[in-house]
Scaffold this active site. Structure first.
Site, PDB file in Angstrom:
ATOM      1  N   LYS A  87     119.854 -34.976 -64.824  1.00 20.44           N
ATOM      2  CA  LYS A  87     119.580 -35.764 -66.035  1.00 20.44           C
ATOM      3  C   LYS A  87     118.937 -37.087 -65.631  1.00 20.44           C
ATOM      4  CE  LYS A  87     122.287 -35.988 -70.226  1.00 20.44           C
ATOM      5  NZ  LYS A  87     123.580 -36.457 -70.731  1.00 20.44           N
TER       6      LYS A  87
HETATM    7  C1  E4P Z   1     123.822 -36.461 -74.039  1.00 21.46           C
HETATM    8  O1  E4P Z   1     123.556 -35.668 -73.181  1.00 21.46           O
HETATM    9  C2  E4P Z   1     124.744 -37.606 -73.916  1.00 21.46           C
HETATM   10  O2  E4P Z   1     125.741 -37.308 -72.960  1.00 21.46           O
HETATM   11  C3  E4P Z   1     125.496 -37.872 -75.182  1.00 21.46           C
HETATM   12  O3  E4P Z   1     125.150 -36.999 -76.215  1.00 21.46           O
HETATM   13  C4  E4P Z   1     125.572 -39.311 -75.569  1.00 21.46           C
HETATM   14  O4  E4P Z   1     126.275 -39.417 -76.774  1.00 21.46           O
HETATM   15  P1  E4P Z   1     126.952 -40.750 -77.311  1.00 21.46           P
HETATM   16  O5  E4P Z   1     125.937 -41.497 -78.098  1.00 21.46           O
HETATM   17  O6  E4P Z   1     128.068 -40.257 -78.174  1.00 21.46           O
HETATM   18  O7  E4P Z   1     127.432 -41.512 -76.108  1.00 21.46           O
END
Ligand code: E4P
Length: 219
Positions: A87
């Site tokens: 990522k």
């Molecule tokens: C995506 O891959 C992220 O881990 C995640 O969806 C972030 O979400 P949040 O805005 O609830 O932290």
């Protein structure tokens, strides 16, 4: 639409994987740090364990900011398991790293996407997944789902293979909207997956059926 769980919590992943509905897992530094604190395990041990629980991609986020660092970190993470997906936050160095990792057949998920242009560039660089953060956009008064709609249309227009991952999901209607638009993947927190099952009429219905069945004595 594929369903990923958005957590690094090993118990949550194990439970949802046992339902047979799980296509992958997304983690981020916040989620992984939380699990490291909860279990006392090392980050890579947690990631390796997650990779053994699902067949699909498990995203592990880099913390380096420069392209070389991202690539090196990505290659090391890739050694943990075949289904690791790196990522990478969308930025200039991120694009460079995506291209280099793609050349080595290492999967990437471009994260912290808040515009269609960012996702288009990441797709052109060869990323496998782009993750628009819907909930965080809603939080600041934008219509987060609009970007999902734009991306699905743009990628369809040009037969781009990059998959759209609806991320930062806050409630069950986000998932219905994502599926209606035709997003490839929705990554969902554990508590929201549980809410997908809930309906008061189902509970009332089960109670009533069991009550009625209890009135007779089957022969
Ligand atoms: C995506 O891959 C992220 O881990 C995640 O969806 C972030 O979400 P949040 O805005 O609830 O932290």
């Amino acid at each position: 639409m594929k369903i990923f769980i958005d957590t690094a919590n090993l118990d949550e992943i194990k439970e949802i994987a046992s339902w047979g509905i799980l296509d992958g897992v997304t983690t981020n530094p916040t989620l992984l740090a939380r699990e490291v604190e909860r279990t006392g395990k090392r980050p890579n041990a947690v990631l390796r364990e997650i990779c053994g629980m699902v067949k699909g991609p498990v995203t592990a986020e880099v913390t380096s900011k420069d392209a070389e660092g991202i690539v090196n970190e990505g290659k090391k993470l890739r050694e943990l398991a075949e289904n690791i997906c790196i990522k990478i936050p969308v930025c200039k160095d991120g694009l460079l790293a995506i291209k280099k990792l793609r050349d080595e057949d290492i999967m990437t998920n471009t994260t912290l996407v808040f515009s269609a242009n960012q996702a288009l560039l990441a797709a052109k660089a060869g990323t496998n997944f782009v993750s628009p953060f819907i909930g965080r956009m809603d939080d600041v008064g934008n219509e987060g789902m609009e970007i999902v709609d734009q991306l699905v249309t743009i990628f369809d227009n040009y037969c781009i293979e990059t998959e759209v991952v609806v991320a930062s999901v806050r409630h069950p209607m986000h998932i219905v909207e994502a599926a209606l638009i035709g997003a490839d993947v929705c990554t969902i927190p554990y508590n929201v997956i549980l809410k997908m099952l809930d309906h008061p009429l189902t509970d009332v219905g089960i109670e009533r059926f069991l009550k009625d069945w209890g009135k007779i004595k089957p022969k």
